[in-house]
Write a protein that holds these residues in place. Structure first.
Motif, PDB file in Angstrom:
ATOM      1  N   THR A 442      18.125  12.255   5.030  1.00 37.06           N
ATOM      2  CA  THR A 442      17.898  11.135   5.935  1.00 37.06           C
ATOM      3  C   THR A 442      18.131   9.795   5.241  1.00 37.06           C
ATOM      4  OG1 THR A 442      16.247  10.029   7.337  1.00 37.06           O
ATOM      5  CG2 THR A 442      15.430  11.152   5.363  1.00 37.06           C
ATOM      6  N   THR A 443      18.595   8.823   6.008  1.00 36.45           N
ATOM      7  CA  THR A 443      18.751   7.468   5.472  1.00 36.45           C
ATOM      8  C   THR A 443      17.458   6.671   5.614  1.00 36.45           C
ATOM      9  OG1 THR A 443      19.590   6.703   7.612  1.00 36.45           O
ATOM     10  CG2 THR A 443      21.212   7.409   5.969  1.00 36.45           C
ATOM     11  N   GLU A 444      16.547   7.149   6.464  1.00 41.75           N
ATOM     12  CA  GLU A 444      15.258   6.491   6.669  1.00 41.75           C
ATOM     13  C   GLU A 444      14.212   7.245   5.849  1.00 41.75           C
ATOM     14  OE1 GLU A 444      14.499   3.811   8.483  1.00 41.75           O
ATOM     15  OE2 GLU A 444      16.490   3.453   9.304  1.00 41.75           O
ATOM     16  N   LYS A 445      14.090   6.886   4.573  1.00 43.39           N
ATOM     17  CA  LYS A 445      13.148   7.606   3.710  1.00 43.39           C
ATOM     18  C   LYS A 445      12.394   6.629   2.817  1.00 43.39           C
ATOM     19  CE  LYS A 445      16.713   8.811   0.264  1.00 43.39           C
ATOM     20  NZ  LYS A 445      17.367   9.935  -0.455  1.00 43.39           N
ATOM     21  N   TYR A 446      11.167   7.014   2.495  1.00 44.01           N
ATOM     22  CA  TYR A 446      10.270   6.186   1.704  1.00 44.01           C
ATOM     23  C   TYR A 446       9.604   7.074   0.651  1.00 44.01           C
ATOM     24  CZ  TYR A 446      10.584   3.212   5.882  1.00 44.01           C
ATOM     25  OH  TYR A 446      11.036   2.460   6.940  1.00 44.01           O
ATOM     26  N   LEU A 447       9.409   6.519  -0.528  1.00 44.83           N
ATOM     27  CA  LEU A 447       8.670   7.193  -1.589  1.00 44.83           C
ATOM     28  C   LEU A 447       7.449   6.348  -1.920  1.00 44.83           C
ATOM     29  CD1 LEU A 447       8.346   9.387  -3.776  1.00 44.83           C
ATOM     30  CD2 LEU A 447       9.745   7.953  -5.279  1.00 44.83           C
ATOM     31  N   THR A 448       6.274   6.951  -1.801  1.00 45.52           N
ATOM     32  CA  THR A 448       5.011   6.275  -2.074  1.00 45.52           C
ATOM     33  C   THR A 448       4.308   6.980  -3.224  1.00 45.52           C
ATOM     34  OG1 THR A 448       4.767   5.627   0.241  1.00 45.52           O
ATOM     35  CG2 THR A 448       2.781   5.604  -1.100  1.00 45.52           C
ATOM     36  N   THR A 449       3.734   6.215  -4.143  1.00 40.15           N
ATOM     37  CA  THR A 449       2.967   6.807  -5.238  1.00 40.15           C
ATOM     38  C   THR A 449       1.573   6.198  -5.280  1.00 40.15           C
ATOM     39  OG1 THR A 449       3.807   5.181  -6.842  1.00 40.15           O
ATOM     40  CG2 THR A 449       5.007   7.271  -6.660  1.00 40.15           C
ATOM     41  N   PHE A 450       0.590   7.064  -5.558  1.00 39.29           N
ATOM     42  CA  PHE A 450      -0.787   6.656  -5.816  1.00 39.29           C
ATOM     43  C   PHE A 450      -1.084   6.943  -7.287  1.00 39.29           C
ATOM     44  CE2 PHE A 450      -2.053   8.146  -1.258  1.00 39.29           C
ATOM     45  CZ  PHE A 450      -1.494   7.001  -0.704  1.00 39.29           C
ATOM     46  N   GLN A 451      -1.657   5.952  -7.984  1.00 40.14           N
ATOM     47  CA  GLN A 451      -1.990   6.168  -9.385  1.00 40.14           C
ATOM     48  C   GLN A 451      -3.245   5.372  -9.764  1.00 40.14           C
ATOM     49  OE1 GLN A 451       0.895   4.838 -12.272  1.00 40.14           O
ATOM     50  NE2 GLN A 451      -0.051   5.945 -13.947  1.00 40.14           N
ATOM     51  N   PRO A 452      -4.291   6.074 -10.316  1.00 40.54           N
ATOM     52  CA  PRO A 452      -4.361   7.525 -10.536  1.00 40.54           C
ATOM     53  C   PRO A 452      -4.826   8.234  -9.258  1.00 40.54           C
ATOM     54  CG  PRO A 452      -6.350   6.494 -11.354  1.00 40.54           C
ATOM     55  CD  PRO A 452      -5.482   5.378 -10.842  1.00 40.54           C
ATOM     56  N   ALA A 453      -4.342   9.423  -9.073  1.00 40.92           N
ATOM     57  CA  ALA A 453      -4.756  10.251  -7.945  1.00 40.92           C
ATOM     58  C   ALA A 453      -4.294  11.670  -8.232  1.00 40.92           C
ATOM     59  CB  ALA A 453      -4.156   9.755  -6.635  1.00 40.92           C
ATOM     60  N   SER A 454      -5.030  12.651  -7.723  1.00 41.79           N
ATOM     61  CA  SER A 454      -4.654  14.035  -7.961  1.00 41.79           C
ATOM     62  C   SER A 454      -4.296  14.713  -6.641  1.00 41.79           C
ATOM     63  CB  SER A 454      -5.776  14.787  -8.690  1.00 41.79           C
ATOM     64  OG  SER A 454      -5.312  16.032  -9.171  1.00 41.79           O
ATOM     65  N   HIS A 455      -4.304  16.040  -6.633  1.00 39.38           N
ATOM     66  CA  HIS A 455      -3.675  16.780  -5.541  1.00 39.38           C
ATOM     67  C   HIS A 455      -4.377  16.559  -4.197  1.00 39.38           C
ATOM     68  CE1 HIS A 455      -1.027  19.741  -3.840  1.00 39.38           C
ATOM     69  NE2 HIS A 455      -2.036  20.476  -3.411  1.00 39.38           N
ATOM     70  N   ILE A 456      -5.692  16.590  -4.197  1.00 36.00           N
ATOM     71  CA  ILE A 456      -6.421  16.438  -2.930  1.00 36.00           C
ATOM     72  C   ILE A 456      -7.033  15.049  -2.929  1.00 36.00           C
ATOM     73  CG2 ILE A 456      -8.135  17.465  -1.392  1.00 36.00           C
ATOM     74  CD1 ILE A 456      -7.893  20.039  -2.995  1.00 36.00           C
ATOM     75  N   ALA A 457      -6.186  14.047  -2.764  1.00 34.85           N
ATOM     76  CA  ALA A 457      -6.617  12.658  -2.943  1.00 34.85           C
ATOM     77  C   ALA A 457      -6.804  11.916  -1.632  1.00 34.85           C
ATOM     78  CB  ALA A 457      -5.588  11.913  -3.800  1.00 34.85           C
ATOM     79  N   ILE A 458      -6.523  12.539  -0.496  1.00 33.62           N
ATOM     80  CA  ILE A 458      -6.421  11.770   0.749  1.00 33.62           C
ATOM     81  C   ILE A 458      -7.518  12.075   1.756  1.00 33.62           C
ATOM     82  CG2 ILE A 458      -3.942  11.457   0.539  1.00 33.62           C
ATOM     83  CD1 ILE A 458      -3.600  13.755   2.577  1.00 33.62           C
TER      84      ILE A 458
END
Length: 561
Positions: A442-458
Motif C-alpha cells: 500500500t502507498t498509504e502506510k504509517y510506522l509508529t514506535t513506542f519506546q520503551p514499551a513491550s509486547h502487551i503495551a496497549i
C-alpha cells in the motif's frame, strides 16, 4: 508452570548453595585451549591484579579492554530468582538454554544447559544481584568448557541485533524530525483536541454468539464464539462505521473493552470477538509453561474466518445491515490479531516462506517464530482468508515475518498503520514490524514506535498474577514499564486512523503525522510516526549491512525510488 516444575523451582531456589562451584574454565578455540582457575578471575575482579595463572592472557588486552573485562566480571544485575526459575523451566527457556549449552559445556563436552540453569537460578538468589562471577561460582560441575567460536557467533548476533535496533530507532526519530519540518501546521493543544480523552457518545453493548462459517466448509468441529458489539447512541438515521478488534494469543475480548468503549464514544460501532482456540484459556497454559505447543494450527485459518463470520452475520441481519456500513470496515489487531488483520486485508498465508524459514526454527532473538512455525502443521489446503470489505488496518505488534513475509505483504493495498513496541521481546520490532513496513504494497502506510514499551503495551495494567502463578517481573516484561501511557496513545491513534480511512474524513490526517506523535509524547514513553522511511536510512544509520536482512536473501530486492 506445571505443579512438577513449580516444585523443582521451589527446591532449586530454596536449597543451600553448593560447597564447591566450578574450579576452572576451559576455553577452546579450534585447536587452541587454555585453562583459567575461577579463583584467579575472582581475584582479578576484586583487586585488578591478575594472578600468575591469568597474567599472561590479560597482558594481551589493552588497558581499556582490561578494565572493561574487570567491569564485566563485577557487574551485578537485580533480577527476580522466581522469574529466572520460571523462564528456565519453561519450554521456551529450555530451548534457549539448550542452544546456549552448545557454547557452555560440561567437562566431558556435553551440552551444559542443565548446569547453566541451576547456576542462573542460584546466582539470582544472591541478595547483591546476579553476576558473571556468581554464575561461575554456582556452576554445579568442577569445570566449565567454553566453545569460543560458538560464543563469538552468539555474541555477534546479540550485540549486532541490539546495536542495529538502536540505530534504526535513531533513524526513525531523524525521519520524524524531517517530516515535522515539512508540515505547514504545527500541532498543539490550542489547535487540536486531545483524542486520548473519550468522545461524546454513549453506547450500548450486546453479546452475540456466532458459529464460525468455515467449520462446515473444511469438515472441522463446530466452533461457536462470542462477540461483544458496541453500538453508539447516535441519530437513528446515521449509518455507523464499523471497527473490528482482533485480540492476540492468550488474550480475550474483555482485554480490549476499554479500547472498544473509546472508539464507541466517538461514534464507531465496534465488534470484539473471542477467538476460542487462542484466547484466555490458552494464556494460562502459555504463561504457566511459556510454550506454543498446545496451539491448534488451524487457528491461523479460523481467526480470519471468525471476522468474516461477524461481517456476514451482521449483513444477514436487516437491523444491522441498514444501520452499519459493512462495505468499508476498519480492523485493529494485536500480535496474532495483527496477523489476522493483515491476512484479511489481502496478505495470504505464505506457506512457502513458512516451510523455508521453519526448517530449522531460528528464534533466539525472536520468540514469535515459535508461534508462526506452528503453521507448518496446517493441512495442505488453500484457504481464502482475504475480505475486500476490510478498508483500513491497524496492526499492533503483529507477527508477520514467517507467516506472511514480503511476498504476501506486498499484496496489501489498503491503508495500514503498523505499531511497534521498541523493547518487545516476544515479537521484536525489527523483524516483525519495522522491516515488514517496507514490504507493504500500500502507498498509504504509517510506522509508529513506542519506546520503551513491550509486547502487551496497549491495554493498560494487567494483573497476570491474579490468573496464574507468574512473577510480577514477568508481567512487566510483557507489558513494559508504562502500559497506561501507551494505552492512551493507542486510543488516540485508533480514533485518528479510523476517522481518516473508514469515515473518509481527510481532516483527521493531522492526527497521524510525526507532529502529532510529538504532541502525544510524554517523558515516560516516546512516540514516533513516520511515512517515508527507506531501507537506505537504516543501512546508513547502522553503518553497514544490517545483521538481519531487510529483505530475506532468498528473494529479489525491489527497486527503491
Amino acid at each position: 508452570m506445571t505443579a512438577i516444575a513449580a516444585g523443582v523451582v521451589a527446591h532449586d531456589v530454596g536449597r543451600p548453595r553448593p560447597a564447591v562451584g566450578a574450579e576452572y574454565i576451559q576455553v577452546q578455540f579450534g585447536l587452541f585451549s587454555l585453562s583459567v582457575p575461577v579463583e584467579a578471575l575472582e581475584t582479578y575482579a576484586e583487586t585488578g591484579v591478575a594472578p600468575d595463572e591469568l597474567d599472561t592472557y590479560v597482558n594481551y588486552l589493552t588497558p581499556n579492554a582490561r578494565e572493561q573485562f574487570r567491569q564485566t566480571l563485577n557487574r551485578q544485575f537485580q533480577v527476580d530468582r522466581v522469574a529466572i526459575a520460571q523462564m528456565g523451566y519453561s519450554s521456551i527457556g529450555v530451548d534457549f538454554l539448550t542452544r546456549l549449552g552448545e557454547v557452555v559445556k560440561t567437562p566431558s563436552g556435553q551440552n551444559g544447559w542443565l548446569s547453566t540453569r541451576a547456576a542462573l537460578i542460584l546466582s539470582a538468589s544472591d541478595p547483591e544481584g546476579m553476576s558473571i562471577l556468581g554464575i561461575l561460582k554456582e556452576f554445579p560441575t568442577q569445570g566449565i568448557h567454553i566453545d569460543v567460536a560458538r560464543l563469538l557467533d552468539l555474541e555477534r548476533e546479540v550485540t549486532s541485533y541490539f546495536s542495529y535496533r538502536d540505530a534504526t530507532l535513531a533513524a526513525i526519530k531523524e525521519q520524524s524530525a524531517l517530516e515535522i519540518a515539512d508540515m505547514a501546521e504545527s500541532v498543539n493543544e490550542a489547535t487540536i483536541p486531545d483524542l486520548r480523552i473519550g468522545g461524546q457518545f454513549n453506547f450500548t453493548k450486546t453479546t452475540l454468539v456466532l458459529q464460525n462459517q468455515l467449520s462446515d466448509a473444511i469438515g472441522a468441529a463446530p466452533r461457536a464464539f462470542e462477540v461483544d458489539l458496541y453500538v453508539p447512541q447516535t441519530a437513528p438515521s446515521a449509518r455507523l462505521s464499523l471497527v473490528v478488534i482482533s485480540h492476540g494469543l492468550g488474550a480475550s475480548r474483555t482485554d480490549f473493552a476499554a479500547m472498544a468503549e473509546h472508539l464507541a464514544s466517538y461514534g464507531f460501532a465496534v465488534a470484539v470477538p473471542d477467538h476460542p482456540g487462542s484466547n484466555t484459556s490458552y494464556q494460562l497454559e502459555f504463561l504457566a509453561n511459556l510454550s506454543y505447543e498446545g496451539l491448534n494450527p488451524l487457528e491461523f485459518v479460523y481467526r480470519p474466518w471468525d471476522i468474516k463470520t461477524i461481517l456476514n452475520s451482521l449483513a444477514a441481519d436487516p437491523t444491522y445491515a441498514q444501520r452499519f456500513n459493512l462495505e468499508d470496515v476498519g480492523i485493529i489487531g494485536h500480535s496474532f490479531g495483527g496477523y489476522t488483520a493483515l491476512a484479511l486485508a489481502g496478505a495470504p498465508l505464505n506457506r512457502k516462506r513458512v516451510e523455508a524459514d521453519c526448517d530449522p526454527v531460528q528464534y533466539v532473538l525472536n520468540l514469535s517464530t515459535l508461534l508462526q512455525c506452528r503453521a507448518t502443521l496446517l493441512p495442505d489446503e488453500t484457504y481464502d482468508l482475504a475480505d475486500d470489505r476490510i478498508g483500513a488496518v491497524m496492526a499492533y505488534s503483529p507477527v508477520t515475518s514467517v507467516l506472511l513475509g514480503p511476498e504476501s505483504l506486498s499484496e496489501v493495498k489498503t491503508p495500514v498503520m503498523i505499531i511497534a513496541s521498541a523493547t518487545d521481546f516476544v515479537a521484536p520490532a525489527i523483524p516483525e514490524q519495522i522491516h515488514p513496513f517496507f514490504w507493504l504494497g500500500t502507498t498509504e502506510k504509517y510506522l509508529t514506535t513506542f519506546q520503551p514499551a513491550s509486547h502487551i503495551a496497549i491495554n493498560g495494567e494487567i494483573d497476570f498474577a491474579a490468573q496464574v502463578d507468574v512473577a510480577p517481573q514477568v508481567s512487566t516484561l510483557l507489558t513494559g514499564p508504562y502500559p497506561n501511557v501507551t494505552s492512551d496513545y493507542a486510543h488516540a491513534l485508533n480514533v485518528g486512523f479510523m476517522e481518516t480511512y473508514v469515515r473518509d474524513r481527510p481532516g483527521y490526517r493531522r492526527f497521524l503525522g510525526a507532529a502529532y506523535a510529538e504532541f502525544l509524547s510524554e517523558p515516560a514513553v516516546d512516540v514516533q510516526i513516520v511515512q517515508k522511511l527507506t531501507p537506505e536510512q537504516l543501512v546508513s544509520a547502522f553503518g553497514g549491512n544490517p545483521p538481519i536482512p531487510i529483505y530475506p536473501p532468498s528473494l529479489p530486492v525491489p527497486e527503491i525510488d
